[in-house]
Design a protein around this motif. Structure first.
Motif: not given
Length: 305
Positions: A182-186, A209-213
């Motif tokens: 979850q820290y990388v992909l939503n 999609k990209i949870a990093v943001w």
């Protein structure tokens, strides 16, 4: 099998799998499959609107290409297909993150985004409820670079599959505990909080999609608890009726509601530093085809954040 055939089949298969997982591992037990607004979201938003806007967006992109001739430069044509897909997947996702934040802070952009937050049940189909203007903007920005930079035709179809499947997944009623992923992909673990009516949605979980943001730009929110309810903050009114009347009329009334006059409180207070809007007791009632509506003047409060 060509991507023209494979892409819709893959999206349909993803929907079936997600519905099955919602039944087996529900995030919110007891949430109905055929909830209020199901037909509106499935027929009008998912099928009819997607088809019509697909035709419109294709013509817009063709006009852009005729006017610029950019596709003849073949900027990315020599790249591997997966490299092309990665470029457009990451760059568009970053754009969506910032545009999504703007929608929650600007009163004009919120008017074409509030429909997406109006559902009181969040499930695999909820992501399809998006105003036509919002889709027109976002998908033109999404697909125009693919064409104008000379990507392979299948890249647009592959990206469409990823977008559709991921959009269904992050809204799905599946009890996912993704851990470090979850820290990388939503996923639904974070995105369902974005639809909750109990947090300040002006500042949390804008990634798709990209949870990093969210983690990188300080908007991530991931508590251990689950949301208690969903929908427009403060019980703000929105046109959504029951039964066949709602199925026939809601899509059109929801679009008409986005161009309602600003009421005095809303005009005076918006945009606030955080972009909140207020619906007062003097605000207009949502239009209806008859029958009960979501929201009423007795329930009016702050409009969504």
């Amino acid at each position: 099998m060509t991507w023209e055939l494979l892409s819709p089949l893959t999206i349909a298969l993803a929907a079936v799998i997600l519905v099955a997982l919602e039944r087996a591992l529900p995030y919110a037990p007891g949430q109905a499959l055929f909830r209020r607004g199901f037909f509106t979201d499935f027929f009008w938003y998912t099928l009819a609107q997607s088809y019509v806007l697909g035709l419109v967006i294709a013509q817009v992109i063709r006009a852009l290409d005729r006017g610029t001739g950019l596709s003849r430069l073949h900027v990315v044509s020599g790249w591997p297909v997966l490299g092309q897909l990665a470029l457009f997947w990451v760059s568009h996702d970053l754009y969506i993150y910032w545009f999504h934040r703007a929608q929650h802070r600007n009163r004009w952009l919120w008017r074409v985004h509030e429909a997406h937050h109006s559902g009181k049940d969040v499930d695999w189909l909820s992501g399809s409820r998006s105003h036509a203007v919002e889709i027109l903007i976002n998908q033109t920005v999404e697909y125009a670079p693919i064409v104008l930079l000379g990507a392979r035709p299948e890249v647009a179809l592959m990206k469409g599959v990823l977008d559709a499947a991921w959009g269904m997944y992050i809204h799905s009623n599946i009890d996912v505990r993704a851990g470090w992923v979850q820290y990388v992909l939503n996923g639904p673990q974070m995105h369902r909080w974005h639809h909750a009516d109990e947090v300040d949605r002006r500042s949390v979980n804008f990634a798709t999609k990209i949870a990093v943001w969210d983690w990188l730009f300080g908007t991530a929110y991931l508590p251990a608890a689950k949301p208690r309810a969903y929908g427009l903050w403060g019980g703000a009114p929105f046109p959504e009726g029951p039964g066949w009347r709602g199925a026939l009329c809601d899509y059109f009334l929801q679009h008409a509601w986005s161009v309602r006059p600003w009421d005095d409180d809303e005009t005076a207070r918006a945009p606030t530093p955080a972009g909140a809007h207020v619906a007062s007791a003097a605000a207009a009632e949502p239009m209806s085809c008859g029958g009960e509506l979501e929201g009423s003047n007795s329930r009016l409060g702050h409009a969504p954040k």
